[in-house]
Design a protein around this motif. Structure first.
Motif, PDB file in Angstrom:
ATOM      1  N   SER A  66      16.214 -32.061  59.256  1.00 51.10           N
ATOM      2  CA  SER A  66      17.593 -31.760  58.848  1.00 51.10           C
ATOM      3  C   SER A  66      17.864 -32.059  57.382  1.00 51.10           C
ATOM      4  O   SER A  66      18.944 -31.752  56.878  1.00 51.10           O
ATOM      5  N   ARG A  67      16.922 -32.672  56.672  1.00 45.55           N
ATOM      6  CA  ARG A  67      17.113 -32.876  55.237  1.00 45.55           C
ATOM      7  C   ARG A  67      17.073 -31.559  54.463  1.00 45.55           C
ATOM      8  O   ARG A  67      17.472 -31.493  53.306  1.00 45.55           O
ATOM      9  N   PHE A  68      16.564 -30.513  55.116  1.00 46.31           N
ATOM     10  CA  PHE A  68      16.565 -29.183  54.518  1.00 46.31           C
ATOM     11  C   PHE A  68      17.846 -28.451  54.918  1.00 46.31           C
ATOM     12  O   PHE A  68      18.235 -28.460  56.091  1.00 46.31           O
ATOM     13  N   SER A  69      18.483 -27.822  53.947  1.00 45.58           N
ATOM     14  CA  SER A  69      19.653 -27.014  54.258  1.00 45.58           C
ATOM     15  C   SER A  69      19.728 -25.836  53.306  1.00 45.58           C
ATOM     16  O   SER A  69      19.184 -25.871  52.199  1.00 45.58           O
ATOM     17  N   GLY A  70      20.382 -24.777  53.764  1.00 45.20           N
ATOM     18  CA  GLY A  70      20.547 -23.587  52.947  1.00 45.20           C
ATOM     19  C   GLY A  70      21.993 -23.162  52.924  1.00 45.20           C
ATOM     20  O   GLY A  70      22.743 -23.407  53.872  1.00 45.20           O
ATOM     21  N   SER A  71      22.382 -22.536  51.821  1.00 42.56           N
ATOM     22  CA  SER A  71      23.749 -22.044  51.717  1.00 42.56           C
ATOM     23  C   SER A  71      23.767 -20.792  50.853  1.00 42.56           C
ATOM     24  O   SER A  71      22.783 -20.463  50.181  1.00 42.56           O
ATOM     25  N   GLY A  72      24.905 -20.120  50.874  1.00 38.82           N
ATOM     26  CA  GLY A  72      25.097 -18.952  50.031  1.00 38.82           C
ATOM     27  C   GLY A  72      25.282 -17.681  50.817  1.00 38.82           C
ATOM     28  O   GLY A  72      25.024 -17.618  52.015  1.00 38.82           O
ATOM     29  N   SER A  73      25.747 -16.670  50.115  1.00 39.43           N
ATOM     30  CA  SER A  73      25.872 -15.330  50.675  1.00 39.43           C
ATOM     31  C   SER A  73      26.087 -14.366  49.520  1.00 39.43           C
ATOM     32  O   SER A  73      26.449 -14.792  48.412  1.00 39.43           O
ATOM     33  N   GLY A  74      25.861 -13.105  49.778  1.00 39.90           N
ATOM     34  CA  GLY A  74      26.011 -12.124  48.709  1.00 39.90           C
ATOM     35  C   GLY A  74      24.776 -12.072  47.830  1.00 39.90           C
ATOM     36  O   GLY A  74      23.739 -11.546  48.238  1.00 39.90           O
ATOM     37  N   THR A  75      24.863 -12.638  46.647  1.00 37.19           N
ATOM     38  CA  THR A  75      23.726 -12.607  45.723  1.00 37.19           C
ATOM     39  C   THR A  75      23.172 -13.985  45.380  1.00 37.19           C
ATOM     40  O   THR A  75      22.068 -14.068  44.837  1.00 37.19           O
ATOM     41  N   ASP A  76      23.910 -15.044  45.672  1.00 37.57           N
ATOM     42  CA  ASP A  76      23.492 -16.375  45.227  1.00 37.57           C
ATOM     43  C   ASP A  76      23.283 -17.324  46.399  1.00 37.57           C
ATOM     44  O   ASP A  76      24.183 -17.493  47.235  1.00 37.57           O
ATOM     45  N   PHE A  77      22.107 -17.945  46.410  1.00 37.73           N
ATOM     46  CA  PHE A  77      21.707 -18.788  47.521  1.00 37.73           C
ATOM     47  C   PHE A  77      21.084 -20.073  47.011  1.00 37.73           C
ATOM     48  O   PHE A  77      20.538 -20.126  45.898  1.00 37.73           O
ATOM     49  N   THR A  78      21.141 -21.100  47.852  1.00 40.38           N
ATOM     50  CA  THR A  78      20.616 -22.407  47.480  1.00 40.38           C
ATOM     51  C   THR A  78      19.855 -23.015  48.640  1.00 40.38           C
ATOM     52  O   THR A  78      20.302 -22.951  49.786  1.00 40.38           O
ATOM     53  N   LEU A  79      18.711 -23.617  48.317  1.00 43.02           N
ATOM     54  CA  LEU A  79      17.986 -24.471  49.250  1.00 43.02           C
ATOM     55  C   LEU A  79      18.114 -25.889  48.731  1.00 43.02           C
ATOM     56  O   LEU A  79      17.839 -26.141  47.554  1.00 43.02           O
ATOM     57  N   THR A  80      18.524 -26.789  49.594  1.00 43.07           N
ATOM     58  CA  THR A  80      18.668 -28.188  49.219  1.00 43.07           C
ATOM     59  C   THR A  80      17.810 -29.064  50.111  1.00 43.07           C
ATOM     60  O   THR A  80      17.791 -28.886  51.327  1.00 43.07           O
ATOM     61  N   ILE A  81      17.094 -29.976  49.475  1.00 41.89           N
ATOM     62  CA  ILE A  81      16.397 -31.040  50.191  1.00 41.89           C
ATOM     63  C   ILE A  81      17.176 -32.307  49.859  1.00 41.89           C
ATOM     64  O   ILE A  81      17.217 -32.715  48.687  1.00 41.89           O
ATOM     65  N   SER A  82      17.785 -32.917  50.853  1.00 37.63           N
ATOM     66  CA  SER A  82      18.735 -33.999  50.568  1.00 37.63           C
ATOM     67  C   SER A  82      18.046 -35.261  50.067  1.00 37.63           C
ATOM     68  O   SER A  82      18.600 -35.991  49.238  1.00 37.63           O
ATOM     69  N   SER A  83      16.842 -35.525  50.558  1.00 37.25           N
ATOM     70  CA  SER A  83      16.097 -36.708  50.141  1.00 37.25           C
ATOM     71  C   SER A  83      14.616 -36.383  50.280  1.00 37.25           C
ATOM     72  O   SER A  83      14.112 -36.279  51.397  1.00 37.25           O
ATOM     73  N   LEU A  84      13.965 -36.229  49.153  1.00 40.52           N
ATOM     74  CA  LEU A  84      12.593 -35.715  49.139  1.00 40.52           C
ATOM     75  C   LEU A  84      11.625 -36.704  49.807  1.00 40.52           C
ATOM     76  O   LEU A  84      11.613 -37.906  49.495  1.00 40.52           O
ATOM     77  N   HIS A  85      10.839 -36.198  50.722  1.00 36.11           N
ATOM     78  CA  HIS A  85       9.778 -36.970  51.360  1.00 36.11           C
ATOM     79  C   HIS A  85       8.437 -36.593  50.742  1.00 36.11           C
ATOM     80  O   HIS A  85       8.297 -35.491  50.182  1.00 36.11           O
ATOM     81  N   PRO A  86       7.426 -37.447  50.866  1.00 33.67           N
ATOM     82  CA  PRO A  86       6.117 -37.139  50.266  1.00 33.67           C
ATOM     83  C   PRO A  86       5.538 -35.810  50.726  1.00 33.67           C
ATOM     84  O   PRO A  86       4.906 -35.102  49.944  1.00 33.67           O
ATOM     85  N   GLU A  87       5.775 -35.453  51.978  1.00 34.65           N
ATOM     86  CA  GLU A  87       5.209 -34.207  52.506  1.00 34.65           C
ATOM     87  C   GLU A  87       5.966 -32.959  52.046  1.00 34.65           C
ATOM     88  O   GLU A  87       5.568 -31.830  52.365  1.00 34.65           O
ATOM     89  N   ASP A  88       7.041 -33.148  51.289  1.00 33.57           N
ATOM     90  CA  ASP A  88       7.837 -32.011  50.822  1.00 33.57           C
ATOM     91  C   ASP A  88       7.329 -31.441  49.500  1.00 33.57           C
ATOM     92  O   ASP A  88       7.849 -30.416  49.034  1.00 33.57           O
ATOM     93  N   PHE A  89       6.351 -32.081  48.890  1.00 31.27           N
ATOM     94  CA  PHE A  89       5.811 -31.545  47.644  1.00 31.27           C
ATOM     95  C   PHE A  89       5.000 -30.304  47.986  1.00 31.27           C
ATOM     96  O   PHE A  89       3.975 -30.375  48.669  1.00 31.27           O
ATOM     97  N   ALA A  90       5.504 -29.174  47.523  1.00 34.48           N
ATOM     98  CA  ALA A  90       5.003 -27.867  47.950  1.00 34.48           C
ATOM     99  C   ALA A  90       5.674 -26.804  47.099  1.00 34.48           C
ATOM    100  O   ALA A  90       6.458 -27.122  46.200  1.00 34.48           O
ATOM    101  N   THR A  91       5.376 -25.552  47.412  1.00 28.64           N
ATOM    102  CA  THR A  91       6.053 -24.433  46.768  1.00 28.64           C
ATOM    103  C   THR A  91       7.034 -23.815  47.760  1.00 28.64           C
ATOM    104  O   THR A  91       6.718 -23.651  48.942  1.00 28.64           O
ATOM    105  N   TYR A  92       8.216 -23.498  47.261  1.00 24.67           N
ATOM    106  CA  TYR A  92       9.275 -22.939  48.094  1.00 24.67           C
ATOM    107  C   TYR A  92       9.622 -21.545  47.582  1.00 24.67           C
ATOM    108  O   TYR A  92       9.710 -21.329  46.370  1.00 24.67           O
ATOM    109  N   CYS A  93       9.800 -20.607  48.507  1.00 26.28           N
ATOM    110  CA  CYS A  93      10.197 -19.285  48.055  1.00 26.28           C
ATOM    111  C   CYS A  93      11.228 -18.681  48.994  1.00 26.28           C
ATOM    112  O   CYS A  93      11.309 -19.023  50.178  1.00 26.28           O
TER     113      CYS A  93
END
Lengths: 123, 107
Positions: free
Chosen positions: B60-87
């Motif tokens: 649940s630390r991952f969340s997404g928001s937005g609509s239309g043309t603009d969107f956001t991915l948020t990681i609320s508190s980065l964990h070691p296993e979250d180091f990666a590429t996001y697309c």
């Protein structure tokens, strides 16, 4: 457990052909739309094309860079989708993934993926 | 074709940091936006679909928001296993298109 397993990658000369396979298990394969997505070395993801279920007409759609050169087909009796690649170019070099495509994007993304198979096009 | 542009292309962050990645579509795509995480040598994994719906099994630390043309991915508190590429990926119209990716690295 849902599994997708790609095979058939390898080294091929420009202008050559290759056929990739994507074998599925752990789900009703004939009900699945299957997409191919590729990733060139160090680059982002690129959708290649997809095939719908026979129920939905079995139709295919392709990205412009591969239209007319690549063909996707399926054999539900073997739980397998194929990607026939002809007239290969050096820019087709990539890891090719197959993935299940939802028929309603309100409820899923590309949620199951294979491990990928590397296609290298070089003289 | 709909072009997807992510920013930043890379970022450095520490464990515990809040991280925000943005994705902009070249035209309105309503809420048809999905987010993936990819680690080296592995297939992508869907985190968020339909802009803000959390894929089953994703923390649940991952969340997404937005609509239309603009969107956001948020990681609320980065964990070691979250180091990666996001697309991001639009599912509004074919050809489905992806953003170029954001690499999250350890500071």
């Amino acid at each position: 457990e849902v599994q997708l397993v790609e095979s058939g990658g390898g080294l091929v000369k420009p202008g050559g052909s290759l056929r990739l396979s994507c074998a599925g298990s752990g789900f009703t394969f004939s009900n699945a739309w299957i997409s191919w997505v590729r990733q060139a070395p160090g680059k982002g993801l690129e959708w290649v094309g997809r095939i719908k279920t026979k129920t939905d007409g079995g139709t295919t759609d392709y990205a412009a860079p591969v239209e007319g050169r690549f063909t996707i087909s399926r054999d539900d009796s073997k739980n397998t989708v194929y990607l026939q690649m002809n007239s290969l170019k050096t820019e087709d070099t990539a890891v090719y993934y197959c993935t299940t495509e939802p028929n309603n994007w309100n409820y899923a993304g590309f949620d199951f993926w294979g491990q990928g198979t590397l296609v290298s096009v070089s003289s | 074709d709909i072009q997807m542009t992510q920013s930043p292309s890379s970022l450095s962050a520490s464990v515990g940091d809040r991280v925000t990645i943005t994705c902009r579509a070249s035209q309105s795509i309503s809420k048809y936006l999905n987010w993936y995480q990819q680690k080296p040598g592995k297939a992508p994994k869907v985190l968020i679909y339909a802009a803000s719906s959390l894929q089953s099994g994703v923390p649940s630390r991952f969340s997404g928001s937005g609509s239309g043309t603009d969107f956001t991915l948020t990681i609320s508190s980065l964990h070691p296993e979250d180091f990666a590429t996001y697309c991001c990926q639009q599912s509004y119209s074919t050809p489905w298109t992806f953003g170029q990716g954001t690499k999250v690295e350890i500071k």
